[in-house]
Design a protein around this motif. Structure first.
Motif, short mmCIF file in Angstrom:
data_model
loop_
_atom_site.label_atom_id
_atom_site.label_comp_id
_atom_site.label_asym_id
_atom_site.label_seq_id
_atom_site.Cartn_x
_atom_site.Cartn_y
_atom_site.Cartn_z
N VAL A 18 0.80 -1.23 0.00
CA VAL A 18 0.00 0.00 0.00
C VAL A 18 0.83 1.27 0.00
CG1 VAL A 18 -2.02 -1.04 1.10
CG2 VAL A 18 -0.22 -0.06 2.53
N GLY A 19 2.08 1.19 0.47
CA GLY A 19 2.92 2.38 0.51
C GLY A 19 2.53 3.30 1.66
N ILE A 20 3.30 4.38 1.82
CA ILE A 20 3.11 5.31 2.94
C ILE A 20 3.09 6.73 2.40
CG2 ILE A 20 4.14 6.16 5.10
CD1 ILE A 20 5.59 3.37 5.21
N PRO A 21 2.09 7.53 2.75
CA PRO A 21 2.04 8.93 2.27
C PRO A 21 3.26 9.71 2.76
CG PRO A 21 -0.04 8.28 3.30
CD PRO A 21 0.93 7.19 3.59
N PRO A 22 3.77 10.64 1.92
CA PRO A 22 5.00 11.38 2.26
C PRO A 22 4.92 12.06 3.63
CG PRO A 22 4.17 12.04 0.10
CD PRO A 22 3.22 11.03 0.63
N GLU A 23 3.72 12.57 4.00
CA GLU A 23 3.63 13.32 5.27
C GLU A 23 3.77 12.40 6.48
OE1 GLU A 23 1.31 13.12 2.94
OE2 GLU A 23 -0.71 12.82 3.78
N LEU A 44 5.80 9.60 6.41
CA LEU A 44 7.10 8.92 6.36
C LEU A 44 8.05 9.27 7.50
CD1 LEU A 44 8.50 8.58 2.73
CD2 LEU A 44 7.82 6.79 4.36
N PRO A 45 8.21 10.58 7.84
CA PRO A 45 9.20 10.90 8.88
C PRO A 45 8.83 10.34 10.25
CG PRO A 45 8.47 12.88 7.71
CD PRO A 45 7.56 11.77 7.30
N ARG A 46 7.59 9.90 10.43
CA ARG A 46 7.16 9.53 11.78
C ARG A 46 6.97 8.03 12.00
NH1 ARG A 46 2.81 13.20 14.44
NH2 ARG A 46 3.76 12.11 16.20
N VAL A 47 7.11 7.22 10.95
CA VAL A 47 6.72 5.80 11.10
C VAL A 47 7.60 5.03 12.09
CG1 VAL A 47 5.52 5.50 8.89
CG2 VAL A 47 7.99 5.12 9.02
N PHE A 48 8.80 5.55 12.39
CA PHE A 48 9.66 4.84 13.35
C PHE A 48 9.37 5.23 14.79
CE2 PHE A 48 12.13 4.47 9.40
CZ PHE A 48 12.39 3.10 9.41
N GLU A 49 8.44 6.17 14.99
CA GLU A 49 8.08 6.57 16.37
C GLU A 49 7.22 5.50 17.03
OE1 GLU A 49 6.11 10.38 16.40
OE2 GLU A 49 7.72 11.29 15.23
N ARG A 50 7.36 5.41 18.36
CA ARG A 50 6.55 4.45 19.10
C ARG A 50 5.06 4.78 18.95
NH1 ARG A 50 10.26 3.76 24.56
NH2 ARG A 50 12.14 3.42 23.38
N SER A 98 6.20 5.13 -1.97
CA SER A 98 5.18 5.95 -2.63
C SER A 98 3.85 5.21 -2.54
CB SER A 98 5.57 6.29 -4.06
OG SER A 98 5.94 5.15 -4.76
N PRO A 99 2.81 5.93 -2.14
CA PRO A 99 1.50 5.33 -1.92
C PRO A 99 1.02 4.58 -3.16
CG PRO A 99 1.52 7.60 -1.13
CD PRO A 99 2.81 7.38 -1.85
N GLY A 100 0.54 3.38 -2.94
CA GLY A 100 0.03 2.58 -4.04
C GLY A 100 1.10 1.82 -4.80
N MET A 101 2.37 2.17 -4.59
CA MET A 101 3.45 1.52 -5.33
C MET A 101 4.25 0.55 -4.46
SD MET A 101 3.37 2.86 -8.37
CE MET A 101 5.00 2.71 -9.09
N GLY A 102 4.45 0.91 -3.19
CA GLY A 102 5.22 0.05 -2.31
C GLY A 102 6.22 0.84 -1.48
N SER A 103 6.97 0.10 -0.67
CA SER A 103 7.90 0.72 0.27
C SER A 103 9.21 -0.02 0.27
CB SER A 103 7.34 0.69 1.69
OG SER A 103 6.01 1.12 1.73
N GLU A 104 10.27 0.69 0.63
CA GLU A 104 11.56 0.04 0.85
C GLU A 104 12.12 0.54 2.17
OE1 GLU A 104 14.26 -0.22 -2.40
OE2 GLU A 104 15.99 -0.55 -1.11
N PHE A 105 12.30 -0.39 3.10
CA PHE A 105 12.89 -0.08 4.40
C PHE A 105 14.34 -0.52 4.40
CE2 PHE A 105 9.56 1.42 7.23
CZ PHE A 105 8.41 1.12 6.49
#
Ligand code: ADP
Length: 266
Positions: free
Chosen positions: A199-204, A206-212, A250-257
């Motif tokens: 599903v990907g992650i919206p840009p806004e 992204l900076p917060r996904v590692f927060e608890r 990118s939303p809808g395209m996928g993610s790379e961690f």
């Protein structure tokens, strides 16, 4: 209380009239912004934990009360409610386990049991743990390790970090598609990556996904049994290894961690 505020502690003293005949005052300003911030972070964290545990407890209480009020007489309802109660209890258990792990990692930052670790072994072991669920969702798994790569660290923790990323990649992929996990060498650094077509992650966000407890979609995360702590644990594990984490999506395209780790010098 905002991000940019400066907190000053003020100590004052009046100095008695001297020979000059002027009264003087001395003010000492101490910058306590750092202390205030970490106080706020701790308060936010405690309030988050309380909220996260309260949600399943409230739900459990509601279902139990309904059963006590007579719903338990219907066998079918009884079984359905007990199933929900068990799932909520599992969710609380998972949150507590993750919190304990995070606090162990806090203490461990020094004195971690470590040895040379082959990254490919880590990736293979983590892959094994998601193979079944990936198969059931028709998701292909691919391992890409072109070069042998060694890091120094704790193999169990590294496996858990990669597993958390793979577990998310599967969870947020729906069904079908491909997940690629691998390692590439970049100078003195080994970069482990997990790439999905989900599903990907919206840009806004992204900076917060590692927060608890940060989640892009709370309802969806709860539904999949997520604690909101998986990526915080990945980040902590990377940090105790002297490494770091990053993400592109990118939303809808996928993610790379990505997890970067210092390579073990031969
Ligand atoms: P959770 O238990 O909610 O999965 P995580 O800390 O593992 O908690 O992840 C935080 C949030 O980041 C998730 O709720 C989800 O919104 C987002 N996320 C994590 N991994 C992915 C991924 N591979 N694809 C899309 N979104 C993801």
């Amino acid at each position: 209380g905002g991000e940019r505020d400066l907190y000053l502690q003020v100590h004052g003293a009046l100095i008695p009239r001297g020979e000059s005949g002027h009264a003087r005052a001395v003010l000492v300003f101490t910058d306590i912004t750092g202390i205030k911030r970490s106080e706020q972070v701790r308060k936010d964290f405690v309030s988050n934990v309380s909220h996260e545990l309260k949600t399943p407890i409230t739900s459990i209480k509601g279902f139990v009360e309904t059963l006590i009020d007579g719903a338990a007489e219907d066998r079918e309802i009884l079984e359905r409610f007990l199933g929900i109660i068990a799932r909520q209890a599992d969710n609380m258990h998972a949150i507590i386990e993750d919190l304990l792990q995070l606090s162990r990692l806090d203490e461990q930052s020094l004195g971690l049991e470590e040895s040379p670790v082959n990254v490919e072994t880590v990736l293979r072991n983590a892959l094994e743990r998601v193979r079944e669920i990936a198969r059931s969702r028709d998701i292909r798994l691919e391992l890409r390790t072109d070069e042998a790569c060694m890091v120094r660290g704790n193999q169990g923790l590294l496996e858990q970090a990669v597993f958390n990323l793979l577990d998310n990649a599967v969870k947020y992929s729906g069904s079908g598609g491909e997940i690629v996990v691998g390692v590439r060498r970049k100078g003195a650094v080994a970069e482990v990556f997990v790439r999905d077509q989900g599903v990907g992650i919206p840009p806004e966000d992204l900076p917060r996904v590692f927060e608890r407890f940060y989640r892009v979609d709370k309802a969806r995360s709860r539904e999949t049994g997520g604690t909101g702590l998986g990526l915080a644990i990945v980040k902590h594990i990377a940090l105790v290894h002297g490494g770091g984490v990053s993400v592109e999506s990118s939303p809808g395209m996928g993610s790379e961690f990505m997890i970067t780790l210092p390579q073990e010098q031969a």
